[in-house]
Scaffold this motif. Structure first.
Motif, PDB file in Angstrom:
ATOM      1  N   GLY A 167      -0.543   1.515  12.433  1.00 51.15           N
ATOM      2  CA  GLY A 167      -0.055   1.388  11.060  1.00 51.15           C
ATOM      3  C   GLY A 167      -1.002   1.800   9.963  1.00 51.15           C
ATOM      4  N   GLU A 168      -1.857   2.785  10.216  1.00 48.85           N
ATOM      5  CA  GLU A 168      -2.822   3.196   9.196  1.00 48.85           C
ATOM      6  C   GLU A 168      -2.179   3.839   7.967  1.00 48.85           C
ATOM      7  OE1 GLU A 168      -2.689   6.221  12.556  1.00 48.85           O
ATOM      8  OE2 GLU A 168      -2.881   4.058  12.351  1.00 48.85           O
ATOM      9  N   LYS A 169      -0.877   4.138   8.042  1.00 45.64           N
ATOM     10  CA  LYS A 169      -0.187   4.731   6.896  1.00 45.64           C
ATOM     11  C   LYS A 169       0.248   3.684   5.869  1.00 45.64           C
ATOM     12  CE  LYS A 169       1.619   8.700   9.500  1.00 45.64           C
ATOM     13  NZ  LYS A 169       2.843   9.438   9.921  1.00 45.64           N
ATOM     14  N   ASN A 170      -0.017   2.404   6.160  1.00 44.89           N
ATOM     15  CA  ASN A 170       0.458   1.324   5.290  1.00 44.89           C
ATOM     16  C   ASN A 170      -0.628   0.775   4.365  1.00 44.89           C
ATOM     17  OD1 ASN A 170       3.331   0.631   6.459  1.00 44.89           O
ATOM     18  ND2 ASN A 170       1.994   0.929   8.224  1.00 44.89           N
ATOM     19  N   LEU A 171      -1.619   1.574   4.053  1.00 45.46           N
ATOM     20  CA  LEU A 171      -2.778   1.112   3.294  1.00 45.46           C
ATOM     21  C   LEU A 171      -2.437   0.479   1.950  1.00 45.46           C
ATOM     22  CD1 LEU A 171      -5.373   3.968   3.933  1.00 45.46           C
ATOM     23  CD2 LEU A 171      -5.625   1.566   4.567  1.00 45.46           C
ATOM     24  N   ASP A 172      -1.390   0.970   1.299  1.00 51.16           N
ATOM     25  CA  ASP A 172      -1.077   0.499  -0.047  1.00 51.16           C
ATOM     26  C   ASP A 172      -0.022  -0.609  -0.084  1.00 51.16           C
ATOM     27  OD1 ASP A 172      -2.886   2.148  -1.441  1.00 51.16           O
ATOM     28  OD2 ASP A 172      -1.529   3.851  -1.254  1.00 51.16           O
ATOM     29  N   ASN A 173       0.400  -1.089   1.079  1.00 46.26           N
ATOM     30  CA  ASN A 173       1.366  -2.191   1.107  1.00 46.26           C
ATOM     31  C   ASN A 173       0.736  -3.464   0.547  1.00 46.26           C
ATOM     32  OD1 ASN A 173       2.989  -0.345   2.364  1.00 46.26           O
ATOM     33  ND2 ASN A 173       3.428  -1.595   4.162  1.00 46.26           N
ATOM     34  N   ALA A 174       1.551  -4.264  -0.127  1.00 46.68           N
ATOM     35  CA  ALA A 174       1.050  -5.469  -0.794  1.00 46.68           C
ATOM     36  C   ALA A 174       0.777  -6.598   0.196  1.00 46.68           C
ATOM     37  CB  ALA A 174       2.047  -5.938  -1.840  1.00 46.68           C
ATOM     38  N   VAL A 175      -0.264  -7.365  -0.117  1.00 50.64           N
ATOM     39  CA  VAL A 175      -0.619  -8.564   0.647  1.00 50.64           C
ATOM     40  C   VAL A 175      -0.804  -9.696  -0.363  1.00 50.64           C
ATOM     41  CG1 VAL A 175      -2.264  -9.621   2.238  1.00 50.64           C
ATOM     42  CG2 VAL A 175      -1.790  -7.171   2.396  1.00 50.64           C
ATOM     43  N   GLU A 211      -3.439 -12.716  -7.540  1.00 49.01           N
ATOM     44  CA  GLU A 211      -2.839 -11.409  -7.772  1.00 49.01           C
ATOM     45  C   GLU A 211      -2.745 -10.697  -6.424  1.00 49.01           C
ATOM     46  OE1 GLU A 211      -1.657 -10.262 -10.558  1.00 49.01           O
ATOM     47  OE2 GLU A 211      -2.367 -11.899 -11.852  1.00 49.01           O
ATOM     48  N   PRO A 212      -1.646  -9.974  -6.168  1.00 49.00           N
ATOM     49  CA  PRO A 212      -1.506  -9.317  -4.860  1.00 49.00           C
ATOM     50  C   PRO A 212      -2.608  -8.302  -4.607  1.00 49.00           C
ATOM     51  CG  PRO A 212       0.145  -8.511  -6.414  1.00 49.00           C
ATOM     52  CD  PRO A 212      -0.504  -9.694  -7.054  1.00 49.00           C
ATOM     53  N   ARG A 213      -3.026  -8.215  -3.358  1.00 42.68           N
ATOM     54  CA  ARG A 213      -3.983  -7.203  -2.930  1.00 42.68           C
ATOM     55  C   ARG A 213      -3.248  -6.186  -2.062  1.00 42.68           C
ATOM     56  NH1 ARG A 213      -8.695  -8.535  -5.723  1.00 42.68           N
ATOM     57  NH2 ARG A 213      -9.552  -6.861  -4.470  1.00 42.68           N
ATOM     58  N   LYS A 214      -3.963  -5.170  -1.622  1.00 47.26           N
ATOM     59  CA  LYS A 214      -3.379  -4.165  -0.741  1.00 47.26           C
ATOM     60  C   LYS A 214      -4.007  -4.268   0.649  1.00 47.26           C
ATOM     61  CE  LYS A 214      -2.222  -0.924  -4.435  1.00 47.26           C
ATOM     62  NZ  LYS A 214      -2.373   0.460  -4.959  1.00 47.26           N
ATOM     63  N   ILE A 215      -3.288  -3.739   1.633  1.00 48.54           N
ATOM     64  CA  ILE A 215      -3.806  -3.783   2.999  1.00 48.54           C
ATOM     65  C   ILE A 215      -5.190  -3.149   3.075  1.00 48.54           C
ATOM     66  CG2 ILE A 215      -3.507  -2.742   5.287  1.00 48.54           C
ATOM     67  CD1 ILE A 215      -0.588  -3.434   5.180  1.00 48.54           C
ATOM     68  N   LYS A 216      -5.406  -2.085   2.320  1.00 46.47           N
ATOM     69  CA  LYS A 216      -6.713  -1.430   2.370  1.00 46.47           C
ATOM     70  C   LYS A 216      -7.828  -2.355   1.881  1.00 46.47           C
ATOM     71  CE  LYS A 216      -5.992   1.049  -2.033  1.00 46.47           C
ATOM     72  NZ  LYS A 216      -5.831   2.411  -2.623  1.00 46.47           N
ATOM     73  N   ASP A 217      -7.509  -3.288   0.966  1.00 41.58           N
ATOM     74  CA  ASP A 217      -8.506  -4.263   0.518  1.00 41.58           C
ATOM     75  C   ASP A 217      -8.870  -5.220   1.652  1.00 41.58           C
ATOM     76  OD1 ASP A 217      -8.413  -3.249  -2.131  1.00 41.58           O
ATOM     77  OD2 ASP A 217      -6.632  -4.452  -2.542  1.00 41.58           O
TER      78      ASP A 217
END
Length: 226
Positions: A118-126, A100-106
Motif C-alpha cells: 500500500g505505498e500508494k496511500n501516503l496521503d490518506n488521512a490518519v 488535527e488529522p495526519r497523513k500515512i506518510k507522517d
C-alpha cells in the motif's frame, strides 16, 4: 484497576501517560486538579522523578475520573464494561486521537517504517493511533475487545509490538471486520509472513514494518506527531 496498573508497572510514568491520553487530559488540566505544578506530572511521566506513592496515584486517578465526569463521563462510560475482569488495557500500550488529522506518510516517518503493502496511500488521512501488545491482544482479548482498539475511529494506525512473523495481527484485524488506515508491525523476528502480506493486499490495507528498536522510543516518536 487503573491505580493498580500504575503502581505495579515497571515504568509507572509510561502508564500514567497512557491513561492520561485515554482520558484526553492535558498535563496542565491534571496538575491543576491535583493542585501541583505541571512539571510534577511531566517528571513522573519522563522518569525524572521516582515512582509515585500509592496515595498520589489514587488521587491522580480520581482526578482523571472527575475531569471526565465533568465532561459528561464519555470515556468512563465507553470503557466501563471492558474494565471489569478484562485484560483490555494491559494489551493497549498507547492510544491517542490526533487534534488535527495526519497523513500515512507522517506515521511512516515517525515510526521509521517501510511499506510492505500500500505505498500508494501516503496521503490518506490518519486520525489517531493505537500501540498494541500483540501477544496479550491475541491471547487475551475477545473479538469485541479487539474492535475497541480502534478508539473513536478506524481511520487510525494500528501498531502491533512483539510480532514474530506478522500473521496473527493481520488475522486478528480480519476477525474484527474493521480496517485501520494502516497496520504497522514492530519487533519482527525474521522476514514477514507471506500470508500476512497477501491478506493485507486482499484487504487493500496498507501494511508496514517499523525499524524503531525500542517500544518506548516508538511511542515517544508517535506522541511527537500531536
Amino acid at each position: 484497576r487503573i491505580a493498580g496498573e500504575i503502581t505495579m508497572a515497571e515504568n509507572p510514568g509510561v502508564v500514567i501517560r497512557k491513561w492520561r491520553d485515554i482520558f484526553n487530559v492535558s498535563q496542565k488540566d491534571l496538575s491543576r486538579k491535583l493542585e501541583v505544578s505541571p512539571s510534577v506530572i511531566s517528571d513522573y511521566e519522563s522518569g525524572r522523578r521516582k515512582s509515585p506513592g500509592s496515595r498520589f496515584v489514587a488521587k491522580l486517578v480520581t482526578c482523571m475520573l472527575d475531569i471526565d465526569d465533568s465532561r459528561g463521563g464519555a470515556i468512563i462510560k465507553e470503557y466501563s464494561k471492558l474494565m471489569e475482569g478484562s485484560k483490555f488495557f494491559e494489551a493497549i500500550l498507547a492510544i491517542k486521537e490526533f487534534n488535527e488529522p495526519r497523513k500515512i506518510k507522517d506515521i511512516i516517518r515517525a515510526t521509521e517504517s517501510e511499506f510492505l503493502v500500500g505505498e500508494k496511500n501516503l496521503d490518506n488521512a490518519v486520525y489517531g493511533y493505537t500501540v498494541v501488545d500483540s501477544i496479550k491482544a491475541i491471547l487475551e482479548l475477545s473479538p469485541l475487545e479487539l474492535s475497541m482498539i480502534y478508539g473513536t475511529t478506524t481511520q487510525r494506525a494500528l501498531i502491533f509490538t512483539q510480532v514474530k512473523r506478522g500473521r496473527s495481527p493481520i488475522l486478528a484485524i480480519k476477525l474484527t471486520s474493521l480496517r485501520p488506515s494502516i497496520a504497522i508491525l514492530h519487533g519482527l523476528e525474521g522476514t514477514p509472513d507471506p500470508l500476512a502480506v497477501e491478506l493485507a493486499k486482499r484487504e487493500r490495507m496498507p501494511l508496514a514494518l517499523s525499524h524503531v528498536e525500542a517500544v518506548e522510543t516508538l511511542i515517544e516518536k508517535l506522541r511527537e506527531l500531536d
